[in-house]
Scaffold this motif. Structure first.
Motif, PDB file in Angstrom:
ATOM      1  N   GLU A 168       0.828  -1.200   0.000  1.00 48.31           N
ATOM      2  CA  GLU A 168       0.000   0.000   0.000  1.00 48.31           C
ATOM      3  C   GLU A 168       0.865   1.255   0.000  1.00 48.31           C
ATOM      4  OE1 GLU A 168      -3.317   2.397  -0.098  1.00 48.31           O
ATOM      5  OE2 GLU A 168      -3.117   0.237  -0.427  1.00 48.31           O
ATOM      6  N   ALA A 169       1.960   1.217   0.808  1.00 45.90           N
ATOM      7  CA  ALA A 169       2.870   2.369   0.830  1.00 45.90           C
ATOM      8  C   ALA A 169       3.533   2.566  -0.529  1.00 45.90           C
ATOM      9  CB  ALA A 169       3.930   2.178   1.917  1.00 45.90           C
ATOM     10  N   SER A 170       3.926   1.440  -1.164  1.00 43.82           N
ATOM     11  CA  SER A 170       4.531   1.546  -2.486  1.00 43.82           C
ATOM     12  C   SER A 170       3.538   2.093  -3.499  1.00 43.82           C
ATOM     13  CB  SER A 170       5.045   0.169  -2.931  1.00 43.82           C
ATOM     14  OG  SER A 170       5.558   0.218  -4.240  1.00 43.82           O
ATOM     15  N   ARG A 171       2.277   1.605  -3.416  1.00 48.57           N
ATOM     16  CA  ARG A 171       1.250   2.099  -4.327  1.00 48.57           C
ATOM     17  C   ARG A 171       0.971   3.578  -4.072  1.00 48.57           C
ATOM     18  NH1 ARG A 171      -1.702  -1.773  -3.716  1.00 48.57           N
ATOM     19  NH2 ARG A 171      -3.003  -1.074  -1.993  1.00 48.57           N
ATOM     20  N   THR A 172       0.987   3.977  -2.796  1.00 49.92           N
ATOM     21  CA  THR A 172       0.767   5.388  -2.462  1.00 49.92           C
ATOM     22  C   THR A 172       1.893   6.250  -2.997  1.00 49.92           C
ATOM     23  OG1 THR A 172      -0.437   4.744  -0.463  1.00 49.92           O
ATOM     24  CG2 THR A 172       0.369   7.007  -0.574  1.00 49.92           C
ATOM     25  N   ARG A 173       3.142   5.747  -2.859  1.00 49.53           N
ATOM     26  CA  ARG A 173       4.284   6.505  -3.397  1.00 49.53           C
ATOM     27  C   ARG A 173       4.173   6.654  -4.902  1.00 49.53           C
ATOM     28  NH1 ARG A 173       7.210   3.448   0.490  1.00 49.53           N
ATOM     29  NH2 ARG A 173       7.764   1.922  -1.116  1.00 49.53           N
ATOM     30  N   GLU A 174       3.780   5.565  -5.587  1.00 50.81           N
ATOM     31  CA  GLU A 174       3.627   5.648  -7.033  1.00 50.81           C
ATOM     32  C   GLU A 174       2.536   6.643  -7.418  1.00 50.81           C
ATOM     33  OE1 GLU A 174       2.895   1.728  -8.365  1.00 50.81           O
ATOM     34  OE2 GLU A 174       4.933   1.001  -7.989  1.00 50.81           O
ATOM     35  N   GLU A 175       1.421   6.620  -6.669  1.00 43.49           N
ATOM     36  CA  GLU A 175       0.346   7.574  -6.953  1.00 43.49           C
ATOM     37  C   GLU A 175       0.802   9.002  -6.702  1.00 43.49           C
ATOM     38  OE1 GLU A 175      -2.849   6.300  -4.516  1.00 43.49           O
ATOM     39  OE2 GLU A 175      -3.401   4.593  -5.801  1.00 43.49           O
ATOM     40  N   GLU A 176       1.617   9.190  -5.634  1.00 38.86           N
ATOM     41  CA  GLU A 176       2.120  10.532  -5.348  1.00 38.86           C
ATOM     42  C   GLU A 176       3.059  11.010  -6.460  1.00 38.86           C
ATOM     43  OE1 GLU A 176       2.858  14.126  -3.300  1.00 38.86           O
ATOM     44  OE2 GLU A 176       1.265  12.624  -3.182  1.00 38.86           O
ATOM     45  N   LEU A 177       3.905  10.093  -6.957  1.00 38.05           N
ATOM     46  CA  LEU A 177       4.802  10.464  -8.052  1.00 38.05           C
ATOM     47  C   LEU A 177       4.007  10.815  -9.308  1.00 38.05           C
ATOM     48  CD1 LEU A 177       7.650   7.816  -7.616  1.00 38.05           C
ATOM     49  CD2 LEU A 177       7.753  10.253  -7.083  1.00 38.05           C
ATOM     50  N   LEU A 178       2.966  10.022  -9.585  1.00 36.70           N
ATOM     51  CA  LEU A 178       2.136  10.316 -10.748  1.00 36.70           C
ATOM     52  C   LEU A 178       1.417  11.653 -10.579  1.00 36.70           C
ATOM     53  CD1 LEU A 178       0.585   6.789 -11.449  1.00 36.70           C
ATOM     54  CD2 LEU A 178       2.345   7.959 -12.773  1.00 36.70           C
TER      55      LEU A 178
END
Length: 393
Positions: A168-178
């Motif tokens: 979830e943290a990795s997915r959140t980081r990816e969403e934040e980068l996007l």
């Protein structure tokens, strides 16, 4: 309808079954051969039949854990009170009790384990009237086995939850980068719009002037063409600076990729080149401000002067820059024809307001009584001094 077939045993279940079957068969045979106990019944054939019933279902331990546990535990439990030689068939019970609790069938496993212990000892107590002391040790081992299964189950659940949190943290980081990449693309698109709209408007006005004065006043036409050349060069340079991350450039990029209030004079001179009279008034102590605030102020001034040149049909514009202790104010007014009613919210005004909102500021745009238009920009700044313009403290 086709008959349903049993699922194929897993490799792990196959190995566990083979090992337990070998130990369960060899152990009573060894006792009968080398250390027979008086009074024990021969294991052949019904003792070995119970051993097979207790061991073979473990082939489907993973597919049907509860059913296999019941069959195996009951068969192993019946084996001992019937008086067959002691062996290791009870290992099948241990494996299945551990498996069902470890895989989440907690209540079922605890009831089955305690029920097996009570069944064996109550049977012996009723049949013989005695209670074996070693039964206390047996129940202790059963409790230890079930507790170990619980601990390992909790550990596996914690590790699974930890992996889910990491995912979830990795997915959140990816969403934040996007999200940041999307915001950066939007900011770049706004900057390109402001630069191109402002400079192309100047080029359009100067080109019209050059065509109009080409024959009657060629020196003025030459000045207009010179302004067009310089403006187009500045436009290309700034566009290359903005898009430098995407392609290589042939000329050096500006020292400051994000223009600030130090380039107000360039905007004013460009607007004056179109024949518009522009006055600049400064209030307060002029100083260097955070880059984000200066960038927003520069783009707001650029967009406002562009609108004056393109739409206002004005002869004069006044730019007022106020350096307050906690706020930077920017006001651009003109004496053009203004608007009838509230102004239409186009990309330019919307872009100014969105940029100002990013730094906590605001933009007001409205027509003036008697004609003309006014744009007010308010941007919060830190109260402490950042430094004087030009790098002097």
């Amino acid at each position: 309808m086709a008959a349903r077939t049993l699922p194929r045993p897993t490799r792990t279940d196959l190995w566990i079954t083979a090992i337990l079957l070998a130990l369960s068969v060899i152990s009573p045979a060894g006792i009968e051969a080398f250390d027979p106990v008086p009074g024990d019944r021969p294991a052949w054939p019904w003792g070995y039949a119970l051993i097979l019933v207790a061991c073979l279902p473990l082939l489907w331990r993973t597919a049907f854990p509860r059913l296999v546990a019941v069959v195996s535990v009951v068969a192993a439990t019946i084996y001992y009170p019937l008086g067959y030689p002691d062996g290791l068939v009870m290992l099948c019970t241990a494996v299945m009790l551990y498996s069902v609790v470890r895989w989440g069938h907690r209540a079922f496993g605890w009831i089955l384990g305690i029920g097996q212990f009570l069944a064996v000892n109550i049977y012996e107590l009723v049949l013989t009237g005695t209670f074996r002391p070693e039964a206390v040790g047996i129940v202790a081992w059963v409790l230890v086995l079930l507790c170990v299964a619980e601990v390992l189950r909790w550990r596996a659940e914690y590790q699974r939850a930890d992996r889910e949190r990491e995912q979830e943290a990795s997915r959140t980081r990816e969403e934040e980068l996007l999200r940041r990449a999307s915001e950066e693309r939007l900011r770049l698109a706004r900057d390109v719009h402001d630069t191109v709209a402002h400079n192309i408007s100047l080029i359009n006005v100067q080109a019209g002037t050059a065509l109009y004065l080409m024959e009657s006043r060629p020196e003025r036409a030459a000045d207009a063409l010179t302004t067009i050349k310089q403006t187009s060069k500045d436009t290309l340079t700034e566009l290359r600076a903005m898009l430098g991350v995407l392609r290589a450039v042939d000329e050096a990029a500006p020292r400051s990729p994000t223009p600030g209030l130090d380039r107000v004079s360039d905007l004013v001179e460009g607007a004056r080149g179109t024949g518009l009279e522009v006055l600049v008034e400064t209030e307060g102590d002029e100083r260097r401000l955070p880059q984000g605030v200066e960038g927003v102020a520069y783009r707001a001034l650029q967009e406002s002067l562009t609108n004056v040149v393109r739409h206002a049909h004005a002869e004069k514009a006044v730019v007022r820059i106020g350096y307050g202790s906690t706020e930077l104010s920017l006001e651009i007014t003109d004496d053009g024809r203004g608007t009838v009613g509230p102004p239409a919210t186009g990309n330019g005004i919307t872009g100014m307001r969105e940029r100002a909102a990013l730094v906590g500021g605001s933009v007001d745009a409205d027509p003036l009584e008697g004609g003309g238009f006014r744009v007010r920009v308010r941007l919060p700044v830190d109260a402490g001094p950042v430094g004087k313009r030009g790098g002097q403290e």
